[in-house]
Scaffold this active site. Structure first.
Site, PDB file in Angstrom:
ATOM      1  N   GLY B 146       0.824  -1.195   0.000  1.00  0.00           N
ATOM      2  CA  GLY B 146       0.000   0.000   0.000  1.00  0.00           C
ATOM      3  C   GLY B 146       0.860   1.247   0.000  1.00  0.00           C
ATOM      4  O   GLY B 146       2.060   1.196   0.301  1.00  0.00           O
ATOM      5  N   CYS B 147       0.250   2.368  -0.322  1.00  0.00           N
ATOM      6  CA  CYS B 147       1.015   3.610  -0.449  1.00  0.00           C
ATOM      7  C   CYS B 147       1.544   4.076   0.907  1.00  0.00           C
ATOM      8  O   CYS B 147       2.737   4.353   1.056  1.00  0.00           O
ATOM      9  CB  CYS B 147       0.169   4.686  -1.119  1.00  0.00           C
ATOM     10  N   TYR B 148       0.645   4.179   1.910  1.00  0.00           N
ATOM     11  CA  TYR B 148       1.118   4.597   3.234  1.00  0.00           C
ATOM     12  C   TYR B 148       2.144   3.610   3.810  1.00  0.00           C
ATOM     13  O   TYR B 148       3.170   4.037   4.342  1.00  0.00           O
ATOM     14  CB  TYR B 148      -0.051   4.725   4.204  1.00  0.00           C
ATOM     15  N   THR B 150       4.263   1.717   2.276  1.00  0.00           N
ATOM     16  CA  THR B 150       5.548   1.866   1.595  1.00  0.00           C
ATOM     17  C   THR B 150       6.366   2.979   2.229  1.00  0.00           C
ATOM     18  O   THR B 150       7.524   2.789   2.623  1.00  0.00           O
ATOM     19  CB  THR B 150       5.332   2.163   0.095  1.00  0.00           C
TER      20      THR B 150
END
EC number: 1.2.1.38
Lengths: 343, 343, 343, 343
Positions: B146-148, B150
């Protein structure tokens, strides 16, 4: 009542003028500026061009005769000397800079400037209107709170007073629109540098840190250090502080919400968001409101509180006028009934 | 190598197409979309109108014959069923959704959906490229982080591995541009609702929380709960996570910086900011970089770390292609050398 | 005076509520909404959550008893039928939609909807306050001008009345913030589609074209066709129209400026920018001002005029209240003295 | 091929570096800056911090030995003297400033500076790549077109060459993101002054006016004056020009579209939007594309054309590299295949 704005070319002053022009009991007598004296208001701020008024050089004696009160929005280090002179001449003063907010030693450490005379540091009253109204009513010199401390303390004070917060680290993650950096020319304030950008600055070094700690202790009775990280967000106005603190066992979200509700029941500018809804900066833009929400994270034993204000209103000019209202014993909301401008 | 993008109408997919069109070893064979099958790419994404390609309905058998690999960017709950079918037909798959990131029970709790078959949950490799490259190289099915997570894990993992972080609460304050919310029609994604606005959402309830905890434990060897607060910032792209954790005594800023420097010395996409400079989202926009900074606040005994990524690149499409490169044993940066677009 | 807002969930209505809540002679009695009846105002518009009021279904008879006036901000095609019913029941009405602005045939052509009854098309008064105040004062039904026509006509009318403009093509290049597109869910209104974006739409097809032509002729005595191109600009509020027209020989910039100055000398909301300074949308944001500038380009024989308004204020809610003030013979600026919010 | 960028601290130069770093045939040898010589690239532009390179003072002789070509992006008035010196030393040069675009007299009038030596004004080739490729291929000194003229001429030239435009006034309404104003410190470039703001500037006085006229005549064979109004839009990148011109009788929209299509059939960077869709600046952001659309308004006898470019790419650095490719007889798109970054 005749008033002046000193340091009239910044965004906070533009906001003061916007409020004072429609304040029923105040006459805006003059604008003082050392850097742009002689210019017309409409040339400094074209959005105010319908009002004819020139910026003037400061002349203390003359000013003390022309006005009954001043708002001072100068850079740090100027008002500490200036305002005592005016107060001694019988003018009441509200300072939007940080010169009277800290003890002398802390001011020197965090601002790297000479502090104001200690007599006046003692006399100045911290104008966090919802919490210090009684002292403000008797003050001649009010030091208006910083923008981040206003949002932070309005969220934290009810909690520390009610014993919600346990021992342990308190983290304050602050986010601000770029008007907080002022109208001065800096590369980091250029549109192309801010648009689409988001970044921390002065991490663990911001001068609002000791201000938060001092009044958390003085008003809240809770001396502790806090970690404060300010961040710039690509918008003009608005502050959101997200606060993380260990919660005393037993507290649940609805109980903590009730603590806040009770603390601000009579306060016209503080709104507790309905359950499940979190504060948004735009919901207070252009107004003197502070919106709050709180949640206990039972998985981790932390309480998370969030507060939003318009940094130029409740975080500066709006609260300054609220303090004037208190000093003059006018109704607290006089001239401050404007609603948020949305969208 | 021929590849397809499944779920081709979202922002993450537009970014995949942008990368793959210039990737030297990849041919973008087709785009699959259930909602807009039959439309031209240039009508869904006018910025890509120079490329003639139609969106197609999914036909598993046919697709497995036409391509060697797929990127899947469907809504949660779709790829868990779909990708195993393709992998069994000999296609390698990279999933940008969350279907394979958590254990079954956690997936059900945080996503409120049926989990993927447990056999495939075990087989899927978490593609945090800088930390799991060895497993990714052998994988048939990669679950892209996921973006957060990462941004958060890239900052935290070196610290927990080096023993920098003490017992106690870890707080992750996440801020994201609104492209993370996708291209779907929601009132909260309208320009007028986002511009000039900033607000928390899903506080202590976001599905990236257990993902961070799981891989902090699995990769970092540090099982602990974290408090995670996501917030929407008025910009299209970019994530900043600001992380607060108690520091083991004795660590100072320069030593912690060295820990990070050593961890990523050979990693082309991780940049430690020079001392005193904090990461800015715009410095990585359009690129696969992750910029980091860290500071020990000795007053409070906390370490503060900040990481920025472009949520659509290193937080989604960029890292997905980086994982493809690893799986194919191509140089890790192949097709990802584009520099940030500034301003 | 008790008033209602019909169609209360759009941005124009939020702005009406913002004004009316501080209007000294008006009591906001109720909000009517077919789509969100039953909801609390604070849930539809969190920025107004301090005001307790529920949205209600429309009941014509009951409404006519409860209120003396209505503002109607429904989608095109609704008010044409609705408002006559209310006016016949003795309620005065101000329509913010386009239903009463055009002749029946033009309405059908440009709006592709059934026109309002012709009797009422004749009775309705076009409320361009600075130019039609005399008729507005006697009206029961006022049709509030469109946002683009307001800015355009305020700039053009003085020029055509003074004979400044020669024969030949008149071009109106309009630019608007996206709040003009409303709060409805459209892909083209998403933050990620608008931010950093700028584009024309409905070129030579926008329904404000015949409105401009009709009132240029009716008020200005100058029947002619105009070319009108609207464009979306990445901001929430504000309209700028840049107008190009052939100038009659002999006119110079200062003379044309004087024409404008004379036309609006007594008008509190129209500001002619000082010589050399061009209007900026942000200088009027949140206010009812219209800022103007004009220049004769002697090289090319064209006159260039520019006008800015806040599309939700002077372009909608502000002018609507201005018209109410006229209808009620209250001072024209009552409730409209709020200054622009800058920055 | 080794190249240098002179005047390396502006946004156009950052964009040149972004392109050149990934150009397969070019080695970026050095960066020249008089104002920030000695600084590291990563300190001037943190987004490029992975590249180690220092800014250097200009030393003409040394530079001529180290590089084969230069891009010059200095303020107006500098390159006129500088580049001839380099060309005489055998270095090819592409000038992004306006010093070689006009005849001497016009330069003096519109730029208020001393023109470059007339010998060099004659030698310099105007690098509007799609129209002057033949001359560019033979040039030693190319003057890169201005941003507004690029967008305007790409839209207008096919029309004037095909005889679509009749006698009469041509109006060019230009809108630009604020990166066009550069990275210098100006109050009008501050975030708080630009965000939510939109305004004309230099109306009928902008120095791109004679540039448009000159090349409309030289390349298009159509000598005429034009009215040009530039406007600032609250975004970082992107230009939209909306052009209004009288149409020769008989032309219809589809025929004019065909004129454009035919003119650019072989040109990789020019895209005619599909019928009914208008160009959007964001569809070309970060790329070298120019998107076009055109419509005949039969009601008024005008043709309306719109062009969008990224002002820093096709309007500056991208076209400059396109010109280098032409000069070196490399494929025209070399190093310029990056797709638009959306959203």
């Amino acid at each position: 009542m005749r008033v002046a704005v000193i340091g009239a070319t910044g965004y906070g002053s533009a906001e003061l003028i916007r409020i004072l022009e429609n304040h029923p009991y105040v006459e805006l007598e003059t604008l003082i500026s050392s850097s742009q004296a002689g210019e017309e208001l409409g040339s400094v701020f074209p959005h105010l061009s319908q009002r004819e008024l020139s910026l003037e050089e400061l002349d203390l004696d003359q000013l003390a005769e022309r006005v009954d009160g001043v708002f001072s929005a100068t850079p740090a280090g100027v008002s500490g000397e200036l305002l005592p002179e005016l107060v001694e001449r019988g003018v009441i003063a509200i300072d939007l800079a940080g010169d009277f907010r800290l003890e002398a030693a802390d001011y020197q450490t965090w601002y790297s400037k000479e502090p104001a005379p200690s007599k006046w540091l003692s006399e100045a009253v911290y104008g966090l209107s919802e919490w210090t109204a009684d002292q403000v009513k008797k003050a001649r010199l009010v030091t208006n709170p910083g923008c981040y401390p206003t949002a932070t303390l309005l969220a934290l004070l009810p909690l520390v007073r009610a014993g919600v917060i346990a021992k342990g680290p308190v983290m304050i993650d602050g986010k601000s629109g770029v008007s907080g950096a002022g109208r001065g020319l800096k590369q980091s304030s250029l549109f192309c540098e801010v648009e689409g950008n988001l970044f921390p600055y002065k991490v663990a070094e911001h001068q609002h840190t000791p201000e938060i700690e001092r009044y958390l202790s003085m008003i809240g009775g809770d001396p502790r250090t806090v970690t404060f990280t300010p961040q710039i967000v690509p918008m003009s106005r608005g502050i959101l502080t997200t606060i993380y603190a260990p919660v005393e066992s037993g507290w649940r979200t609805d109980q903590v919400r009730e603590v806040i509700e009770r603390a601000y029941r009579e306060k016209p500018f503080i709104r507790l968001c309905e359950s499940g809804r979190w504060p948004r900066t735009k919901d207070v833009a252009g107004s003197n409101f502070c919106d709050l929400q709180v949640k206990v994270d039972e998985r981790t034993g932390m309480v998370i509180a969030a507060a939003v204000i318009d940094n130029l209103m409740k975080g500066a000019a709006g609260q300054a006028v609220q303090n004037l209202n208190l000093m003059m014993e006018w109704p607290e909301s006089t001239g401050l009934s404007m609603l948020p401008v949305y969208p």
